[in-house]
Motif scaffolding. Sequence first.
Motif, mmCIF file in Angstrom:
data_model
loop_
_atom_site.group_PDB
_atom_site.id
_atom_site.type_symbol
_atom_site.label_atom_id
_atom_site.label_comp_id
_atom_site.label_asym_id
_atom_site.label_seq_id
_atom_site.Cartn_x
_atom_site.Cartn_y
_atom_site.Cartn_z
ATOM 1 N N GLU A 44 0.863 -1.183 0.000
ATOM 2 C CA GLU A 44 0.000 0.000 0.000
ATOM 3 C C GLU A 44 0.899 1.233 0.000
ATOM 4 O O GLU A 44 1.818 1.339 0.803
ATOM 5 C CB GLU A 44 -0.852 -0.046 1.269
ATOM 6 C CG GLU A 44 -1.905 0.975 1.390
ATOM 7 C CD GLU A 44 -2.707 0.776 2.682
ATOM 8 O OE1 GLU A 44 -3.258 1.774 3.152
ATOM 9 O OE2 GLU A 44 -2.771 -0.342 3.224
ATOM 10 N N THR A 46 1.312 5.256 0.559
ATOM 11 C CA THR A 46 0.695 6.355 1.297
ATOM 12 C C THR A 46 1.154 7.663 0.679
ATOM 13 O O THR A 46 2.362 7.925 0.602
ATOM 14 C CB THR A 46 1.073 6.305 2.785
ATOM 15 O OG1 THR A 46 0.683 5.028 3.312
ATOM 16 C CG2 THR A 46 0.381 7.406 3.565
ATOM 17 N N GLU A 47 0.187 8.453 0.226
ATOM 18 C CA GLU A 47 0.502 9.718 -0.418
ATOM 19 C C GLU A 47 1.318 10.620 0.510
ATOM 20 O O GLU A 47 1.017 10.749 1.692
ATOM 21 C CB GLU A 47 -0.806 10.419 -0.801
ATOM 22 C CG GLU A 47 -0.619 11.522 -1.810
ATOM 23 C CD GLU A 47 -1.948 12.080 -2.291
ATOM 24 O OE1 GLU A 47 -2.050 13.308 -2.370
ATOM 25 O OE2 GLU A 47 -2.869 11.295 -2.567
ATOM 26 N N THR A 53 3.760 0.364 2.572
ATOM 27 C CA THR A 53 3.377 -0.421 3.742
ATOM 28 C C THR A 53 3.011 -1.812 3.248
ATOM 29 O O THR A 53 2.179 -1.966 2.351
ATOM 30 C CB THR A 53 2.182 0.215 4.478
ATOM 31 O OG1 THR A 53 2.569 1.519 4.932
ATOM 32 C CG2 THR A 53 1.749 -0.624 5.660
ATOM 33 N N LYS A 68 0.175 -4.723 9.255
ATOM 34 C CA LYS A 68 0.768 -3.704 8.392
ATOM 35 C C LYS A 68 2.162 -3.412 8.918
ATOM 36 O O LYS A 68 2.337 -3.259 10.122
ATOM 37 C CB LYS A 68 -0.046 -2.405 8.424
ATOM 38 C CG LYS A 68 -1.411 -2.488 7.782
ATOM 39 C CD LYS A 68 -2.146 -1.160 7.951
ATOM 40 C CE LYS A 68 -3.424 -1.113 7.188
ATOM 41 N NZ LYS A 68 -3.257 -0.659 5.807
ATOM 42 N N THR A 72 3.174 2.726 8.301
ATOM 43 C CA THR A 72 2.361 2.483 9.496
ATOM 44 C C THR A 72 2.594 1.050 9.937
ATOM 45 O O THR A 72 2.878 0.177 9.120
ATOM 46 C CB THR A 72 0.855 2.722 9.241
ATOM 47 O OG1 THR A 72 0.413 1.838 8.205
ATOM 48 C CG2 THR A 72 0.579 4.148 8.832
ATOM 49 N N THR A 90 1.858 5.235 13.687
ATOM 50 C CA THR A 90 1.798 6.037 12.471
ATOM 51 C C THR A 90 2.974 7.017 12.450
ATOM 52 O O THR A 90 3.617 7.226 13.482
ATOM 53 C CB THR A 90 0.476 6.839 12.390
ATOM 54 O OG1 THR A 90 0.558 7.956 13.281
ATOM 55 C CG2 THR A 90 -0.723 5.987 12.725
#
Length: 148
Positions: A44, A46-47, A53, A68, A72, A90
Amino acid sequence: MTKDVLISVKGLQFGNDVDEDMVEIITSGSYYKKNNKHYLMYDEITEGFEGATKNVVKFDGSTLDLTKSGITNVHMIFEQNKKNITNYITPYGNILIGIDAQKVDVAETDESIKINIDYALEVNYEFLADCKIKMDITSKGGSEFTLH
């Protein structure tokens, strides 16, 4: 089901102080089944952050286990009719979350798996929102993958 899969993950949350908020991720990943447990792995993005992740999902008929690691870090357990507490790490800090799953539904065909989860989300032991997760996992090249 093939090893190479397409994955759609939709998350929706609603609560008293939270506007209805939907997030959707569509990506490719890997799938296998071992000892009556399903395993799904995907990355994944993340912008605004470099790197990805890594997500590892393990599930059966009434429990979904999501780990995850990367930008994160969390180990979440969605277990029907049971509350689980975990620490969500996070880039902005750590959050203690509670997941109280009312429904974990898994429907499987030869070419796809559909997962629907309804749960209450708590932060620091305070109710935040009622949430839903919908996952559609489809064999790459299969005919059942559609975008809604």
